[in-house]
Write a protein that holds these residues in place. Sequence first.
Motif, PDB file in Angstrom:
ATOM      1  N   VAL A  19      22.920  -8.527 -43.839  1.00  0.00           N
ATOM      2  CA  VAL A  19      23.976  -8.998 -42.938  1.00  0.00           C
ATOM      3  C   VAL A  19      23.315  -9.009 -41.556  1.00  0.00           C
ATOM      4  CG1 VAL A  19      26.205  -8.456 -41.883  1.00  0.00           C
ATOM      5  CG2 VAL A  19      25.869  -8.143 -44.348  1.00  0.00           C
ATOM      6  N   CYS A  70      19.198  -4.367 -43.797  1.00  0.00           N
ATOM      7  CA  CYS A  70      20.395  -5.011 -44.328  1.00  0.00           C
ATOM      8  C   CYS A  70      20.297  -6.496 -44.026  1.00  0.00           C
ATOM      9  CB  CYS A  70      21.645  -4.423 -43.685  1.00  0.00           C
ATOM     10  SG  CYS A  70      23.156  -5.255 -44.215  1.00  0.00           S
ATOM     11  N   HIS A  89      26.425  -3.632 -48.378  1.00  0.00           N
ATOM     12  CA  HIS A  89      25.276  -4.068 -47.581  1.00  0.00           C
ATOM     13  C   HIS A  89      24.191  -4.594 -48.522  1.00  0.00           C
ATOM     14  CE1 HIS A  89      26.800  -2.134 -43.910  1.00  0.00           C
ATOM     15  NE2 HIS A  89      27.230  -1.191 -44.731  1.00  0.00           N
ATOM     16  N   HIS A  95      24.255  -6.782 -38.687  1.00  0.00           N
ATOM     17  CA  HIS A  95      23.849  -5.379 -38.872  1.00  0.00           C
ATOM     18  C   HIS A  95      22.362  -5.217 -38.571  1.00  0.00           C
ATOM     19  CE1 HIS A  95      27.376  -4.763 -41.945  1.00  0.00           C
ATOM     20  NE2 HIS A  95      27.773  -5.161 -40.760  1.00  0.00           N
ATOM     21  N   MET A 138      20.234  -1.859 -38.091  1.00  0.00           N
ATOM     22  CA  MET A 138      20.211  -1.600 -39.526  1.00  0.00           C
ATOM     23  C   MET A 138      18.937  -2.189 -40.128  1.00  0.00           C
ATOM     24  SD  MET A 138      23.312  -1.864 -42.253  1.00  0.00           S
ATOM     25  CE  MET A 138      23.405  -0.631 -43.550  1.00  0.00           C
TER      26      MET A 138
HETATM   27 CU    CU Z   1      24.791  -4.223 -43.526  1.00  0.00          CU
END
Ligand code: CU
Length: 536
Positions: free
Chosen positions: A519, A517, A444, A522, A527
């Motif tokens: 991404v 994170c 991550h 996510h 996240m």
């Molecule tokens: Cu992530």
Amino acid sequence: MISRRRFLGRSVLTAATALAPRIFGQALSQSAAAPKPHGLPNLDSSTLAKFVDPLPLPQLARPVEHRPVPGTAGEQAPFYRVAMRPIGSKLHRDLPSTTLWSYGGSVPGLTFETRSGQGVLVEWVNELPPKHFLPIDHTLHGAEKDKPEVRGVVHLHGGKTPPESDGYPEDWYVPGQSRTYYYPNRQDSALLWYHDHAMGINRLNIYAGLLGLWVIRDSVEDALNLPQGKYEVPLVLMDRDLRTDGQLSYPVSPDLERPWVSEAFGEAHLVNGKLFPYLDVEPRKYRLRILNGANGRFYWLSLSQGAEMVQIGSDQGLLPAPVAVKHVHLAPGERADLVVDFARHRGQQIQLESEALTLMQFRVAPTPTPDPSVVPATLRSVPRIAEFGVAMTRRLTLDEQVNMVAESMGMLLNKTPWHMPITEKPVLNTNEIWELVNLTDDVHPIHLHMVRFRILDRRRFDAFEFMTTGNLRYIGPPMPPDPNELGWKDTARVNAKTVTRILVPFVGYAGRYVWHCHVLEHEDNEMMRPYEVLPA
Ligand SMILES: [Cu+2]
């Protein structure tokens, strides 16, 4: 590389952790055949002719006037106005025009060229249509059915920005509205980027094209005589899926009520908004300033023909010294500042690649050319900060929620969803160590707003023991950061089942920010957490 979800062989212990009920039951499987809302199959971009389009370069943003800076005694700053608006863009010679959402009429958007210490004002105008064209998941926090479909808010990634101009994810606004943000640029020369940050639909807005570059220059960089002008080339990498009619296709789960997927990997790779572009270059040094602007793709960059790359900078500016690199690993949000000398490759064609992927081509002219630029042996001093003097060390986990059949239902930071009270409250002008304990099977890229940090080390640990007893037992030696991670960073890869320690000076502004994170799938599904810098 982030792999696809691994359904077997993973512990279901994390399923027992506390989480908001809405995260439960988030069925997903990217690998399952998902219905395509428009009935058209995805394009296979490998069928397209390569290197038929020249590499586009985003135009520079131009200020429209000077305006007073709010809260100052008559200070004036250049004032820009940039609209978020739909465009049609030719991603390849042989494709029809693709609908994208842009900042200022292109994807990537207009590039800001700024100087350290010279603030600018930007009015970001939302001129998007009232309906979104990508699949919103209304079960995600912040994207419920009572929210407007189309919302936007701009964040300057890597900017030391006051909180009211940082683009807090809940500060979104709708078409017809605008916000004026102030960016002081009181920081070192670096390649930053701006992008959308609207709660719950950020991944879709950026996928649609809402991102652009922000360059900060300073006197340290000026003094180095690096390649400049047309010999400095920005490269924005991002992957997309396209339908056979050339339009964007964003992956969805089989559950149309809950279309969120845990990662969106496209098979078509855009460089500055083109598929397989080429750039004519002279046989001399070039400075390539690369951003990974993908939602979830990690790039592992290299050049063909044995061409050498020298990395001179990363997220937050110049490295202490140049580093010869064979590959450059770039997670979403990370940047690399490279110098490539094409002098030894006169008349050759060199490709920029990522593992088996071909991204673009450099066509080196055959005739020698003078090259006054240099890469000096030292670039910028990046001070080390003693670990023993930090105000606090925080242990923060990266967690994955899985259901009874071990399917991912989303990720969390420190087992805490977004809406819970703020738990991380560093004090302005103090240093902290954050121990990022990754309990998941994925890498991550963790990004903190407002601050820059140093990576201290990465170390493997026994994740099973930690999850069952809370005891952190290391099972390997601490690994120092890579040589090209020795500068200031704002995004750090936190490897699976590894503790990554970062040392963060909280210098800049008091107020509420976020860490998350990068991404984007996510981030949009919990996240991400607020944090607050308390006044000194
Ligand atoms: Cu992530």
